[in-house]
Scaffold this motif. Sequence first.
Motif, PDB file in Angstrom:
ATOM      1  N   ALA A  17       0.827  -1.211   0.000  1.00  0.00           N
ATOM      2  CA  ALA A  17       0.000   0.000   0.000  1.00  0.00           C
ATOM      3  C   ALA A  17       0.857   1.255   0.000  1.00  0.00           C
ATOM      4  N   ALA A  18       1.953   1.235   0.784  1.00  0.00           N
ATOM      5  CA  ALA A  18       2.798   2.418   0.909  1.00  0.00           C
ATOM      6  C   ALA A  18       3.643   2.679  -0.329  1.00  0.00           C
ATOM      7  N   THR A  19       4.093   1.617  -0.992  1.00  0.00           N
ATOM      8  CA  THR A  19       4.995   1.765  -2.136  1.00  0.00           C
ATOM      9  C   THR A  19       4.290   1.676  -3.477  1.00  0.00           C
ATOM     10  N   GLY A  20       3.120   1.048  -3.491  1.00  0.00           N
ATOM     11  CA  GLY A  20       2.421   0.835  -4.757  1.00  0.00           C
ATOM     12  C   GLY A  20       2.972  -0.320  -5.562  1.00  0.00           C
ATOM     13  N   GLU A  21       3.972  -1.014  -5.007  1.00  0.00           N
ATOM     14  CA  GLU A  21       4.615  -2.117  -5.714  1.00  0.00           C
ATOM     15  C   GLU A  21       4.317  -3.447  -5.022  1.00  0.00           C
ATOM     16  N   THR A  22       4.619  -4.545  -5.710  1.00  0.00           N
ATOM     17  CA  THR A  22       4.369  -5.874  -5.163  1.00  0.00           C
ATOM     18  C   THR A  22       5.351  -6.196  -4.043  1.00  0.00           C
ATOM     19  N   ALA A  23       4.815  -6.664  -2.932  1.00  0.00           N
ATOM     20  CA  ALA A  23       5.631  -7.064  -1.779  1.00  0.00           C
ATOM     21  C   ALA A  23       5.550  -8.583  -1.616  1.00  0.00           C
ATOM     22  N   THR A  24       6.684  -9.212  -1.347  1.00  0.00           N
ATOM     23  CA  THR A  24       6.718 -10.669  -1.210  1.00  0.00           C
ATOM     24  C   THR A  24       7.432 -11.090   0.062  1.00  0.00           C
ATOM     25  N   LEU A  25       7.071 -12.275   0.539  1.00  0.00           N
ATOM     26  CA  LEU A  25       7.753 -12.955   1.636  1.00  0.00           C
ATOM     27  C   LEU A  25       8.362 -14.214   1.047  1.00  0.00           C
ATOM     28  N   GLU A  26       9.663 -14.393   1.228  1.00  0.00           N
ATOM     29  CA  GLU A  26      10.358 -15.499   0.577  1.00  0.00           C
ATOM     30  C   GLU A  26      11.260 -16.249   1.554  1.00  0.00           C
ATOM     31  N   VAL A  27      11.432 -17.548   1.296  1.00  0.00           N
ATOM     32  CA  VAL A  27      12.308 -18.382   2.122  1.00  0.00           C
ATOM     33  C   VAL A  27      13.310 -19.095   1.214  1.00  0.00           C
ATOM     34  N   LEU A  28      14.471 -19.414   1.792  1.00  0.00           N
ATOM     35  CA  LEU A  28      15.545 -20.085   1.046  1.00  0.00           C
ATOM     36  C   LEU A  28      15.305 -21.588   1.038  1.00  0.00           C
ATOM     37  N   VAL A  29      15.232 -22.173  -0.158  1.00  0.00           N
ATOM     38  CA  VAL A  29      15.013 -23.604  -0.320  1.00  0.00           C
ATOM     39  C   VAL A  29      15.977 -24.135  -1.387  1.00  0.00           C
ATOM     40  N   ASP A  30      16.939 -24.929  -0.969  1.00  0.00           N
ATOM     41  CA  ASP A  30      17.875 -25.562  -1.915  1.00  0.00           C
ATOM     42  C   ASP A  30      18.512 -24.574  -2.879  1.00  0.00           C
ATOM     43  N   GLY A  31      18.965 -23.456  -2.358  1.00  0.00           N
ATOM     44  CA  GLY A  31      19.649 -22.477  -3.187  1.00  0.00           C
ATOM     45  C   GLY A  31      18.753 -21.538  -3.958  1.00  0.00           C
ATOM     46  N   ASP A  32      17.447 -21.699  -3.816  1.00  0.00           N
ATOM     47  CA  ASP A  32      16.485 -20.819  -4.471  1.00  0.00           C
ATOM     48  C   ASP A  32      15.661 -20.084  -3.426  1.00  0.00           C
ATOM     49  N   MET A  33      15.091 -18.947  -3.816  1.00  0.00           N
ATOM     50  CA  MET A  33      14.150 -18.245  -2.963  1.00  0.00           C
ATOM     51  C   MET A  33      12.734 -18.611  -3.407  1.00  0.00           C
ATOM     52  N   LEU A  34      11.969 -19.153  -2.479  1.00  0.00           N
ATOM     53  CA  LEU A  34      10.595 -19.573  -2.733  1.00  0.00           C
ATOM     54  C   LEU A  34       9.648 -18.508  -2.214  1.00  0.00           C
ATOM     55  N   ILE A  35       8.731 -18.051  -3.077  1.00  0.00           N
ATOM     56  CA  ILE A  35       7.760 -17.031  -2.673  1.00  0.00           C
ATOM     57  C   ILE A  35       6.659 -17.689  -1.855  1.00  0.00           C
ATOM     58  N   LEU A  36       6.650 -17.366  -0.552  1.00  0.00           N
ATOM     59  CA  LEU A  36       5.705 -17.962   0.385  1.00  0.00           C
ATOM     60  C   LEU A  36       4.392 -17.184   0.437  1.00  0.00           C
ATOM     61  N   ASP A  37       4.485 -15.867   0.253  1.00  0.00           N
ATOM     62  CA  ASP A  37       3.282 -15.028   0.256  1.00  0.00           C
ATOM     63  C   ASP A  37       3.592 -13.756  -0.513  1.00  0.00           C
ATOM     64  N   GLU A  38       2.553 -13.088  -0.979  1.00  0.00           N
ATOM     65  CA  GLU A  38       2.748 -11.861  -1.728  1.00  0.00           C
ATOM     66  C   GLU A  38       1.481 -11.017  -1.693  1.00  0.00           C
ATOM     67  N   VAL A  39       1.683  -9.716  -1.860  1.00  0.00           N
ATOM     68  CA  VAL A  39       0.575  -8.771  -2.037  1.00  0.00           C
ATOM     69  C   VAL A  39       0.915  -7.957  -3.275  1.00  0.00           C
ATOM     70  N   LEU A  40       0.062  -7.999  -4.274  1.00  0.00           N
ATOM     71  CA  LEU A  40       0.354  -7.342  -5.544  1.00  0.00           C
ATOM     72  C   LEU A  40       0.248  -5.831  -5.427  1.00  0.00           C
TER      73      LEU A  40
END
Length: 230
Positions: free
Chosen positions: A100-123
């Motif tokens: 809401a504050a930035t107007g951009e997509t915000a994501t929550l990510e976790v490290l899985v086997d060398g990759d970042m997995l998107i666990l949640d997001e708000v567009l």
Amino acid sequence: MIAAAGYPGTQAVARALSLLKAFSDARPEWRLSELARAAHLHKATTHRLLAALEREGMVARDASGELYRLGPEAIALGARAARANHLRAVSRAELEALAAATGETATLEVLVDGDMLILDEVLGRGLIGATASLGTRWPAHATSTGKAVLAALARELEDVARRGYATAYEELERGYVAVGAAVCDPEGRPQAALSVGGPTVRLPASRVPALGRQVRAAAQRISAALGFRG
């Protein structure tokens, strides 16, 4: 081939899971022979496993019967896992506030086997860069979230550690920039990362420091909610 497990029956479970993990946003459907090759399994073995998974609703076939996709029970299981995730629940309000504050997509990510997995997001509000990507995995080294987590694990990334946030300029995709900050568990270990990202036309270099401070502050509040007192 998948290595034999130490207990009877566990090899079949491991093989079935390898089939389920093969389905992704990039490849939501598979033919039997292609899936067998991707999982390094014999076609007959793959067919037996898929039949069992289909009976349980974990996979389903299209009208032609030739293409397999994740079934309704797999979707329901994923939804239950997401609802039960404490990290996701604690972070949700901060994600919504950042978007809401930035107007951009915000994501929550976790490290899985060398990759970042998107666990949640708000567009975000913008049409460009507002594509849903929940469950997507990206190489950690090419993402702001991955750099933030890696910096918390390896302090030689001095600039990231000093600022408290990381940036990724067109490393993941041309014309895309993101800012990320690590979320820590009660012991101060990086558990996840927050990110805000969008097209460079909306996120010029001059805007990044302020954006970084916003993301860092949100990550610190989530860390505090998880019990970190650093």
